[in-house]
Every structure is written in C-alpha cells, then in structure tokens.
Design an enzyme around this catalytic site. Structure first.
Site, short mmCIF file in Angstrom:
data_model
loop_
_atom_site.label_atom_id
_atom_site.label_comp_id
_atom_site.label_asym_id
_atom_site.label_seq_id
_atom_site.Cartn_x
_atom_site.Cartn_y
_atom_site.Cartn_z
N HIS A 194 2.65 -17.52 -3.18
CA HIS A 194 1.93 -16.34 -2.73
C HIS A 194 0.41 -16.54 -2.87
O HIS A 194 -0.29 -15.74 -3.51
CB HIS A 194 2.36 -15.10 -3.52
CG HIS A 194 2.09 -13.82 -2.78
ND1 HIS A 194 2.85 -12.68 -2.95
CD2 HIS A 194 1.13 -13.49 -1.87
CE1 HIS A 194 2.37 -11.71 -2.19
NE2 HIS A 194 1.33 -12.19 -1.52
N GLU A 212 9.09 -12.04 -7.21
CA GLU A 212 8.02 -12.98 -7.53
C GLU A 212 7.64 -12.85 -9.00
O GLU A 212 7.58 -11.74 -9.53
CB GLU A 212 6.80 -12.71 -6.63
CG GLU A 212 7.10 -12.92 -5.16
CD GLU A 212 5.88 -12.71 -4.26
OE1 GLU A 212 4.77 -12.41 -4.80
OE2 GLU A 212 6.02 -12.85 -3.04
N ARG A 259 5.62 -10.16 3.85
CA ARG A 259 6.19 -9.64 2.62
C ARG A 259 7.63 -10.13 2.48
O ARG A 259 8.38 -10.18 3.46
CB ARG A 259 6.15 -8.11 2.59
CG ARG A 259 4.77 -7.53 2.29
CD ARG A 259 4.34 -7.86 0.86
NE ARG A 259 3.07 -7.25 0.50
CZ ARG A 259 1.90 -7.85 0.58
NH1 ARG A 259 1.84 -9.10 1.07
NH2 ARG A 259 0.79 -7.24 0.18
#
Length: 338
Positions: free
Chosen positions: A299, A280, A251
C-alpha cells in the site's frame, strides 16, 4: 475580514505554513501534530473556535461546541472517516489528484514487471549465468496495441490513461457517470486527461463485464463504497481474458480476494499486481505471498517525497476559494462515499 481560525494537525514545515499564511492575514493558523482521532478531538477542544480543519483523521464523535465549517483531508479516500458523525453543515474535501502521477507510475512499474518478467530476472542473479531458454522466457507481448480498461476514471485513472496512451495502448474508461467526461478535481498541470478525450469508449454501471471482456490489462482505482464492495468477484474474473493482467491500486474491499486467488491459480487470468488488500498489513499466511504470478506491494503506490508539498498546493487553492466563496475542489459527496 474577520479572523478565520485554521487548525492543522499535520507535520507541515514552517515554509509550508508560511505559504498558507501568505494567502490572507485573516487566517489564524494553529498547528497540533496528531494523526489519531482522539488527538484531533483534544486539539479541537483546545481550539473550539476552529473554522477550518486540516487532518488525516477526524474524531469518531462530534461535539456541539466545535465550530468547524470545513474539513480538508490529507488523503483521497474517505472510507477511514466516520462521515455519519460529522454534522451535515460541515463541508469535507479530499486530496484527490495530488498522488495521481505517483500512482500511475507505480501502476506501470508493476505492469511492466509482470509483462516483462522482471522479477524472474532478479531471481536469476544468483546463477551468474543467462538462462539457456532466454528467448522463450523473455519474448513478451508488447503493451503497444493492447487495451487497458481503467475502472474509476478519476484523477488517478486519467493519469494512468495518459501514460497508457503514451505507450500506444487503447484506453477504455469505467465510471459511475460515463456521460460526465470532464474532470473537476485537482489536476497538476500537464497531467491526466481533464477533458476526457483519451478513452476510445466509456462504460457505466451495468457494463462492467463488457469492459473486462475487451481489456488486456484491467486497472482498478475504485473507492470503497457499498456499491463497489466485492464488485470484482468470481463472475467478473471469468469475463476477463486468460492472458489478462489485473491491477488493484484502489481499495481492497472492491475485490473478492478468494475469487481472485482461484482465478490466478486456475489460469482464468494470467497475473495480478496488488497494492491494496481487504486486510492490511496482508496476513503472512495469505496465498498472494506464494503465487508466482502475483506482485505484492505494501500500500505504497501513493508514497513520494513531495506528497506534503502537493497537498499544500491543493489546500492553498481551496483556502483561496473558501475565502472568495467559490466552489471548493474535491468536495466529498457523503451519499456516494467519495
């Protein structure tokens, strides 16, 4: 057996739904396709007798007339879920383990790209010629014989450790409870390190700097919790070796990105491969985009075509356990946040 209403809010195929229905005639399966909290809330209002909920997101506020007893999440992380809003009697399980293979392969793809300078080779294609100093450029250290420190030795970390061992690397493991070697989460057959026999050494809280000092490659798979917020800070990066590579597939909030940028710019570490970020999508102005010693991926380390098939396999096993009153796989500890 009394009927057990099951609400699925994913785009599972008819074949996948049939696989679940085959477990028991007691299951009354309903499907409402929505990935938004308000959509799930509307679906629960439509079917308030739902006992089992399968979802990506859950409502931001809980309503007293809902009868949910168990929520199976479609993701491993729970930091996007309002855990405090869910009544304490509702059990929560996550999808940990289903994407361990994919994320481990992604990790080594990025590590090899950095270590073997594969991106340089791609950028050189327009020249239509080999560089005159190719031996100096591409004679790179082997992974074999080096040490990989894995922060977070859960399902993902264990599959990374298995691949690292296959490369001939020494593996170090860091976890909240290092004395708990066995993995009780969902594991695909033949993958991972369920018995915890691969690491040469184990480290726990208070020993982060030690594992960083010993590692040539550091892979961060840690979840986002209050205990891991900016755990990788300036002091942590100063403990790493100058030729070390840092990989983050856990994370973004576990890393102080300002400190990481400075470590990369100043040669405190040699490179980084990053799939997750504090914000993000990664902002267009972020320094990570322009640093030559950084690989950025959007991601996607857990993305693979069979994701839903693996998720259904895990869910089916948990449904059997639920019906048999056996312990569920991947039950979330709300206090720990994972």
């Amino acid at each position: 057996m009394a009927s057990i209403p099951l609400l699925i809010t994913l785009d599972f195929t008819p074949e996948q739904i049939a696989r679940l229905q085959a477990i028991s005639d007691a299951l009354v399966i309903r499907q409402v396709r929505t990935r938004k909290p308000e959509g799930v809330a509307a679906a629960l209002d439509q079917y308030p007798d739902t006992e089992i909920l399968y979802a990506v997101r859950v409502p931001n506020a809980w309503r007293s007339h809902w009868r949910v007893r168990w929520i199976q999440l479609h993701s491993a992380g729970v930091d996007h879920i309002p855990l405090d809003a869910i009544p304490p009697h509702v059990r929560i399980t996550n999808a940990s383990g289903i994407h361990a293979v994919c994320m481990a392969e992604h990790t080594f793809g990025m590590v090899l790209a950095l270590r073997r300078r594969l991106t340089d080779m791609t950028f050189a294609k327009p020249w239509h010629a080999w560089p005159p100093d190719r031996w100096a450029l591409y004679a790179r250290p082997l992974l074999r014989g080096q040490t990989m420190g894995i922060l977070g030795y859960g399902a993902i970390g264990r599959e990374i450790g298995r691949l690292a061992q296959a490369f001939g690397m020494r593996v170090l493991a860091y976890k909240r409870t290092p004395t708990q070697r066995r993995d009780e989460t969902f594991v695909l057959p033949g993958t991972g390190d369920p018995e915890g026999i691969i690491p040469a050494a184990w480290f726990g809280p208070g020993e982060l700097f030690r594992i960083l000092e010993e590692s040539d490659i550091v892979v961060n798979t840690l979840p986002a919790t209050p205990a891991t917020e900016h755990l990788l800070d300036a002091e942590a990066f100063r403990c790493m070796r100058p030729d070390a590579i840092f990989v983050n597939i856990g994370r973004g909030r576990t890393v102080d990105e300002t400190a990481l940028v400075e470590a990369l710019r100043n040669g405190i570490i040699s490179g980084a491969a990053l799939d997750v970020f504090e914000h993000e999508p990664l902002p267009a102005h972020h320094p990570f985009w322009s640093l030559d010693n950084v690989i950025v991926s959007p991601h996607v380390s857990a993305a693979f075509p069979e994701y839903d098939d693996f998720a259904v396999a895990l869910f089916a096993e948990n449904v059997r356990r639920y019906l048999d009153a056996r312990p569920l796989l991947n039950e979330v500890d709300r206090h720990r946040g994972y």
